[in-house]
Design a protein around this motif. Structure first.
Motif, mmCIF file in Angstrom:
data_model
loop_
_atom_site.group_PDB
_atom_site.id
_atom_site.type_symbol
_atom_site.label_atom_id
_atom_site.label_comp_id
_atom_site.label_asym_id
_atom_site.label_seq_id
_atom_site.Cartn_x
_atom_site.Cartn_y
_atom_site.Cartn_z
ATOM 1 N N MET A 1 -24.137 -13.923 3.065
ATOM 2 C CA MET A 1 -25.907 -15.372 2.762
ATOM 3 C C MET A 1 -26.344 -16.476 3.863
ATOM 4 S SD MET A 1 -26.361 -16.612 0.079
ATOM 5 C CE MET A 1 -25.134 -15.692 -1.720
ATOM 6 N N CYS A 2 -27.213 -16.295 3.941
ATOM 7 C CA CYS A 2 -27.994 -16.854 4.825
ATOM 8 C C CYS A 2 -28.546 -17.955 4.840
ATOM 9 C CB CYS A 2 -29.432 -16.159 5.587
ATOM 10 S SG CYS A 2 -29.015 -14.772 5.799
ATOM 11 N N GLN A 3 -28.171 -19.248 5.684
ATOM 12 C CA GLN A 3 -28.363 -20.912 5.295
ATOM 13 C C GLN A 3 -29.986 -20.372 5.750
ATOM 14 O OE1 GLN A 3 -25.445 -22.756 6.932
ATOM 15 N NE2 GLN A 3 -24.556 -22.461 4.788
ATOM 16 N N VAL A 4 -30.587 -21.189 5.168
ATOM 17 C CA VAL A 4 -32.125 -21.300 5.167
ATOM 18 C C VAL A 4 -32.378 -22.872 5.333
ATOM 19 C CG1 VAL A 4 -34.152 -20.635 5.018
ATOM 20 C CG2 VAL A 4 -32.837 -18.826 4.690
ATOM 21 N N ALA A 5 -33.088 -23.172 6.370
ATOM 22 C CA ALA A 5 -34.230 -24.631 6.652
ATOM 23 C C ALA A 5 -35.405 -24.964 6.521
ATOM 24 C CB ALA A 5 -32.303 -25.529 7.312
ATOM 25 N N ASN B 1 -32.298 -13.356 -9.070
ATOM 26 C CA ASN B 1 -33.239 -14.250 -9.748
ATOM 27 C C ASN B 1 -34.349 -14.799 -9.890
ATOM 28 O OD1 ASN B 1 -31.008 -13.784 -11.066
ATOM 29 N ND2 ASN B 1 -29.982 -15.259 -10.074
ATOM 30 N N GLY B 2 -35.214 -14.360 -8.327
ATOM 31 C CA GLY B 2 -36.051 -15.244 -7.832
ATOM 32 C C GLY B 2 -36.346 -16.501 -8.098
ATOM 33 N N LYS B 3 -34.778 -17.620 -8.492
ATOM 34 C CA LYS B 3 -35.214 -18.694 -8.567
ATOM 35 C C LYS B 3 -35.571 -19.354 -6.989
ATOM 36 C CE LYS B 3 -33.590 -19.158 -13.174
ATOM 37 N NZ LYS B 3 -32.604 -19.476 -14.119
ATOM 38 N N LYS B 4 -35.080 -18.740 -6.665
ATOM 39 C CA LYS B 4 -35.413 -19.975 -4.607
ATOM 40 C C LYS B 4 -35.327 -18.363 -3.258
ATOM 41 C CE LYS B 4 -30.365 -19.281 -4.736
ATOM 42 N NZ LYS B 4 -29.167 -19.614 -3.822
ATOM 43 N N SER B 5 -36.473 -19.442 -2.798
ATOM 44 C CA SER B 5 -37.635 -18.477 -1.691
ATOM 45 C C SER B 5 -37.647 -20.444 -0.526
ATOM 46 C CB SER B 5 -38.222 -18.236 -2.532
ATOM 47 O OG SER B 5 -39.304 -17.359 -1.009
ATOM 48 N N THR B 6 -37.937 -19.254 -0.064
ATOM 49 C CA THR B 6 -38.975 -20.015 1.541
ATOM 50 C C THR B 6 -40.193 -19.709 1.282
ATOM 51 O OG1 THR B 6 -38.502 -17.836 3.199
ATOM 52 C CG2 THR B 6 -36.704 -19.941 2.625
ATOM 53 N N ASP C 1 -29.901 -20.427 0.334
ATOM 54 C CA ASP C 1 -28.817 -19.904 0.363
ATOM 55 C C ASP C 1 -29.473 -18.782 -0.386
ATOM 56 O OD1 ASP C 1 -26.448 -21.233 1.448
ATOM 57 O OD2 ASP C 1 -25.849 -21.312 -0.338
ATOM 58 N N LEU C 2 -29.583 -17.834 0.440
ATOM 59 C CA LEU C 2 -30.066 -16.509 0.701
ATOM 60 C C LEU C 2 -29.726 -15.326 0.858
ATOM 61 C CD1 LEU C 2 -33.593 -17.545 0.572
ATOM 62 C CD2 LEU C 2 -32.628 -17.497 -1.358
ATOM 63 N N LYS C 3 -29.834 -13.922 0.122
ATOM 64 C CA LYS C 3 -28.591 -13.111 0.300
ATOM 65 C C LYS C 3 -29.502 -11.683 1.029
ATOM 66 C CE LYS C 3 -25.568 -11.937 -1.977
ATOM 67 N NZ LYS C 3 -24.808 -11.557 -3.836
ATOM 68 N N VAL C 4 -28.867 -11.414 2.129
ATOM 69 C CA VAL C 4 -29.605 -10.684 2.832
ATOM 70 C C VAL C 4 -29.074 -9.038 1.944
ATOM 71 C CG1 VAL C 4 -29.201 -8.256 5.143
ATOM 72 C CG2 VAL C 4 -28.371 -11.160 5.164
ATOM 73 N N GLY D 1 -33.993 -25.080 -3.507
ATOM 74 C CA GLY D 1 -32.580 -25.399 -2.666
ATOM 75 C C GLY D 1 -32.556 -27.144 -2.668
ATOM 76 N N TRP D 2 -32.066 -27.513 -1.672
ATOM 77 C CA TRP D 2 -31.600 -29.101 -1.868
ATOM 78 C C TRP D 2 -31.590 -29.780 -0.635
ATOM 79 C CZ3 TRP D 2 -28.024 -24.864 -2.381
ATOM 80 C CH2 TRP D 2 -28.109 -24.149 -1.345
ATOM 81 N N GLU D 3 -31.910 -31.091 -0.215
ATOM 82 C CA GLU D 3 -31.623 -31.859 0.489
ATOM 83 C C GLU D 3 -30.648 -31.731 1.576
ATOM 84 O OE1 GLU D 3 -32.012 -36.968 2.206
ATOM 85 O OE2 GLU D 3 -32.201 -36.136 0.552
#
Length: 212
Positions: A148-152, A199-204, A171-174, A25-27
């Motif tokens: 698209m969900c915004q996760v923080a 792509n498995g590159k973004k997560s929480t 951002d992660l998709k339902v 993610g990003w700041e």
């Protein structure tokens, strides 16, 4: 990687708050999520400390995850509102020592059903540009697959990796119901959604609920 998100039946659409990991993610823009709450949970002896996220739902109440406090009777809980960098004493921050919280009576640590808790703030939070309520959706509103969900949240930015003290987002998709059912044996369509990145590159990792 898929992530299972737990939704109380009364709250069908909520932005995420987590103090675990935001990967890929990003700041976040400072104070762009004024409802975010940072929870520090310390044992009475001071030997053990954990962190969680939450969000302000009214001046005297923060919504968080039951697993953060379940089974922890003798703990000191501190809630910080209005924070961007939790390691700095920012003028916007409001800090509360929580003495009372209520876990959902039907919470299950095994299935993660009803994984919500309410923490009472005393005194009440002062509403400012950096501290305000979370926006609730209509009870008829649904989060459809592909949304698209915004996760923080605060915490690590990789596994195990570096730790960040500033609020991060991703951002992660339902995902479709059949994918959720195949991936999580305890998945309940009525009260849960699952999200992920193809792509498995973004997560929480760890934290509480998300979807905005």
């Amino acid at each position: 990687m898929l992530l299972l998100l737990l939704l109380a039946s009364a709250f069908l659409l909520l932005p995420w708050a987590g103090a675990g990991r935001i990967i890929g993610g990003w700041e976040a823009k400072p104070h762009s999520r004024p409802y975010m709450a940072y929870l520090s949970i310390q044992s009475e002896s001071g030997r053990h400390r954990s962190k969680c996220g939450g969000f302000l739902i009214r001046p005297d109440a923060v919504l968080s995850a039951a697993h953060c406090v379940a089974g922890k009777k003798k703990v000191n809980i501190t809630v910080t509102l209005g924070a961007h960098n939790i390691n700095k004493n920012e003028p916007s921050q409001q800090v509360f020592h929580v003495g009372h919280w209520v876990i959902h009576p039907k919470y299950s640590g095994y299935t993660s059903e009803n994984d919500i808790t309410l923490l009472k703030l005393k005194p009440r939070a002062k509403l400012t540009k950096s501290v305000s309520y979370i926006p609730f959706a209509s009870h008829k509103e649904r989060v459809e697959p592909g949304t698209m969900c915004q996760v923080a949240g605060w915490g690590r930015t990789s596994m195990p990796g570096d730790v960040t003290s500033v609020l991060m987002e991703v951002d992660l998709k339902v995902q479709r119901e059949n994918i959720c059912e195949e991936s999580f044996k305890n998945y309940l369509q009525q009260s849960m959604i699952c999200i992920g990145d193809e792509n498995g590159k973004k997560s929480t990792f760890h934290g509480i609920l998300a979807a905005h």
